[in-house]
Design an enzyme around this catalytic site. Structure first.
Site, short mmCIF file in Angstrom:
data_model
loop_
_atom_site.label_atom_id
_atom_site.label_comp_id
_atom_site.label_asym_id
_atom_site.label_seq_id
_atom_site.Cartn_x
_atom_site.Cartn_y
_atom_site.Cartn_z
NE ARG A 119 -4.27 -1.62 0.97
CZ ARG A 119 -5.44 -1.83 1.49
NH1 ARG A 119 -5.64 -1.58 2.75
NH2 ARG A 119 -6.44 -2.24 0.75
CD GLN A 124 -2.99 5.76 -3.76
OE1 GLN A 124 -2.94 6.63 -4.61
NE2 GLN A 124 -3.14 6.03 -2.48
CG ASP A 127 -4.87 -1.48 -3.20
OD1 ASP A 127 -5.30 -2.64 -3.05
OD2 ASP A 127 -4.83 -0.65 -2.28
CE1 TYR A 226 -5.17 -4.43 4.06
CE2 TYR A 226 -2.78 -4.44 3.93
CZ TYR A 226 -4.02 -4.51 3.31
OH TYR A 226 -4.09 -4.66 1.96
N1 LIG Z 1 -2.26 2.91 -1.16
C1 LIG Z 1 -2.58 3.20 0.08
O1 LIG Z 1 -1.94 3.96 0.74
C2 LIG Z 1 -3.78 2.54 0.68
C3 LIG Z 1 -4.63 1.81 -0.15
C4 LIG Z 1 -5.75 1.21 0.40
C5 LIG Z 1 -6.00 1.34 1.76
N2 LIG Z 1 -5.18 2.04 2.55
C6 LIG Z 1 -5.45 2.18 3.99
O2 LIG Z 1 -5.61 0.92 4.63
C7 LIG Z 1 -6.79 0.97 5.43
C8 LIG Z 1 -7.40 -0.41 5.64
O3 LIG Z 1 -7.67 -0.97 4.39
P1 LIG Z 1 -8.83 -2.00 4.07
O4 LIG Z 1 -10.12 -1.32 3.94
O5 LIG Z 1 -8.36 -2.82 2.93
O6 LIG Z 1 -8.87 -2.91 5.40
P2 LIG Z 1 -9.50 -4.33 5.60
O7 LIG Z 1 -10.40 -4.69 4.48
O8 LIG Z 1 -8.38 -5.25 5.96
O9 LIG Z 1 -10.41 -4.12 6.92
C9 LIG Z 1 -11.57 -3.31 6.89
C10 LIG Z 1 -11.63 -2.46 8.14
O10 LIG Z 1 -12.00 -3.24 9.28
C11 LIG Z 1 -11.38 -2.69 10.40
N3 LIG Z 1 -11.40 -3.61 11.55
C12 LIG Z 1 -10.64 -4.71 11.79
N4 LIG Z 1 -10.98 -5.28 12.97
C13 LIG Z 1 -11.98 -4.54 13.51
C14 LIG Z 1 -12.74 -4.61 14.72
N5 LIG Z 1 -12.54 -5.56 15.62
N6 LIG Z 1 -13.67 -3.65 14.93
C15 LIG Z 1 -13.88 -2.67 14.03
N7 LIG Z 1 -13.20 -2.54 12.87
C16 LIG Z 1 -12.24 -3.47 12.61
C17 LIG Z 1 -10.00 -2.33 9.88
O11 LIG Z 1 -9.36 -1.39 10.72
C18 LIG Z 1 -10.33 -1.77 8.50
O12 LIG Z 1 -10.52 -0.37 8.53
C19 LIG Z 1 -7.68 1.93 4.69
O13 LIG Z 1 -8.62 2.56 5.48
C20 LIG Z 1 -6.71 2.94 4.13
O14 LIG Z 1 -6.49 4.01 5.02
C21 LIG Z 1 -4.06 2.65 2.03
#
Ligand SMILES: NC(=O)c1ccc[n+]([C@@H]2O[C@H](COP(=O)([O-])OP(=O)(O)OC[C@H]3O[C@@H](n4cnc5c(N)ncnc54)[C@H](O)[C@@H]3O)[C@@H](O)[C@H]2O)c1
Length: 381
Positions: A119, A124, A127, A226
């Site tokens: 990430r 990006q 992804d 994550y």
């Molecule tokens: N290129 C980049 O920089 C890039 C790209 C994509 C995402 N991201 C970041 O990564 C973060 C997470 O990505 P995702 O959506 O693929 O995550 P994910 O699909 O792995 O998880 C979804 C969400 O569930 C939450 N979660 C896990 N356990 C939990 C619990 N017990 N209670 C409540 N919530 C819980 C996580 O914190 C996450 O926000 C994104 O919000 C973003 O900020 C960065």
């Protein structure tokens, strides 16, 4: 050099790894493109549209036999004969089902996993987890709206006032944030929660309220952004505090995932029973075991008047745009991997000096080469 696009064979898989516009991009980069007959049909891309972009339409066996690079949505379990020197790119569930990587390694083929895309800004547009989560979040809201015996928007009409639906999103990552936007656009009153406190501002900027629980979760995020797994006492406290919030909402949409782990249970039977009859839970983590205790993947469960929907593959419910976005992700990735050989023809250079290649490469030269996956398989570092 030829890129091949087999038809996806997993049950309920409607996506295709490459759309006709992607075939045109690869042709422009000097690649031949071979598409299995009917590969794009379920997503709304007929063979003729690929042929128009210069792709050959071939039977499945020929796509596997003649392609140097195979582009798939699901690269594992492998659904055709691979050979040494071939490269296969797609979702491979390396942390959930690492033995599939070992099977590919024995063929001598190189396997690159879309899930392990780092990430970083540079990656990006490659992804695919993010693009598929975008679709899941949007579709999850529509599934909920469709099952709810209420409307989402607040309406003041001559026939009286209709109150807005209350929607609670658990997990405010990519899918959760998209679900917030979609629910807000339909006029719902939205609340959201995540273990990662950094998302509070993002939630608020989309017009939702961020639910704060007095829980210690400062160590909630790994360096990739994550969520980190928490211990059972954390999850128990979280569930205790959550009951009231859930009972006050008409819709709960859960998206919480921990890479490589079973999804945490956030919605228990007791919580479902505390919801008003007619309420809806949409569990977008169903494929990874689900966030709701009562979820049965791909079935609609009605428990004491509450409907629980757990699609195991939400992006496949929006196959056209899911394929369009995936195709953009995988072609950008492939073009990144391609160098030119001496004759200025495209050639695959899988150099682990490059972070994107290093992080995504699972098998090469007959071995599983990814350190985390080797560890999961009990192989020496
Ligand atoms: N290129 C980049 O920089 C890039 C790209 C994509 C995402 N991201 C970041 O990564 C973060 C997470 O990505 P995702 O959506 O693929 O995550 P994910 O699909 O792995 O998880 C979804 C969400 O569930 C939450 N979660 C896990 N356990 C939990 C619990 N017990 N209670 C409540 N919530 C819980 C996580 O914190 C996450 O926000 C994104 O919000 C973003 O900020 C960065």
């Amino acid at each position: 050099m030829r890129a091949g696009v087999p038809r996806e064979t997993a049950p309920r898989e409607t996506r295709v790894s490459l759309i006709p516009a992607g075939a045109a991009t690869l042709r422009k980069a000097g690649l031949e493109v071979a598409v299995e007959a009917g590969a794009g049909e379920a997503a709304g891309f007929p063979d003729a549209a690929y042929a128009e972009q210069g792709a050959s339409i071939l039977p499945r066996g020929d796509v596997f036999r003649t392609s140097d690079i195979l582009l798939q949505v699901r690269a594992t379990p492998v659904a055709g004969p691979l050979k040494s020197g071939q490269t296969i790119i797609g979702f491979a569930d390396p942390l959930g089902a690492p033995q599939a990587s070992r099977e590919v390694a024995t063929t001598g083929a190189s396997l690159l996993s879309m899930e392990l895309m780092p990430r970083i800004t540079r990656a990006q547009s490659m992804d695919a987890l993010s693009s598929m989560a975008t679709i899941a979040g949007y579709k999850g809201v529509l599934l909920a709206a469709n099952a709810l015996p209420r409307m989402f928007p607040m309406l003041m009409t001559a026939a009286g006032t209709v109150s807005a639906a209350r929607v609670f999103i658990m997990g405010a990552g990519v899918a959760g944030l998209q679900a917030i936007s979609a629910a807000r656009r339909l006029g719902a009153k939205v609340e959201a929660y995540d273990v990662r406190p950094v998302v509070k501002e993002q939630v608020q900027s989309l017009g939702a309220r961020f639910v704060e629980l007095p829980l210690e979760s400062s160590d909630a995020e790994d360096k990739g952004g994550y969520a980190k797994a928490q211990d059972e006492s954390f999850y128990r406290r979280q569930r205790e505090l959550m009951l009231k919030v859930i009972a006050a909402n008409d819709v709960v949409i859960t998206t919480a995932l921990i890479p490589g782990k079973r999804a945490p249970i956030l919605v228990t039977r007791e919580m479902v029973e505390a919801m008003a009859p007619g309420s809806v839970v949409v569990d977008l983590a169903a494929e990874r075991g689900g966030n709701c205790e009562l979820t049965v993947p791909d079935e609609v469960v009605v428990h004491r008047g509450v409907t629980i929907i757990g699609p195991s593959n939400p992006p496949a419910l929006v196959p056209y745009h899911a394929s369009q976005m995936y195709s953009k992700n995988i072609t950008t990735f492939l073009l990144h991997l391609l160098g030119k050989d001496g004759a200025q023809k495209p050639a695959l250079a899988l150099s682990t000096d490059d972070e994107i290649t290093r992080e995504t490469l699972l098998t090469h030269g007959g071995d599983v080469v990814h350190p985390r996956v080797r560890e999961l398989l009990g192989q020496p570092a």
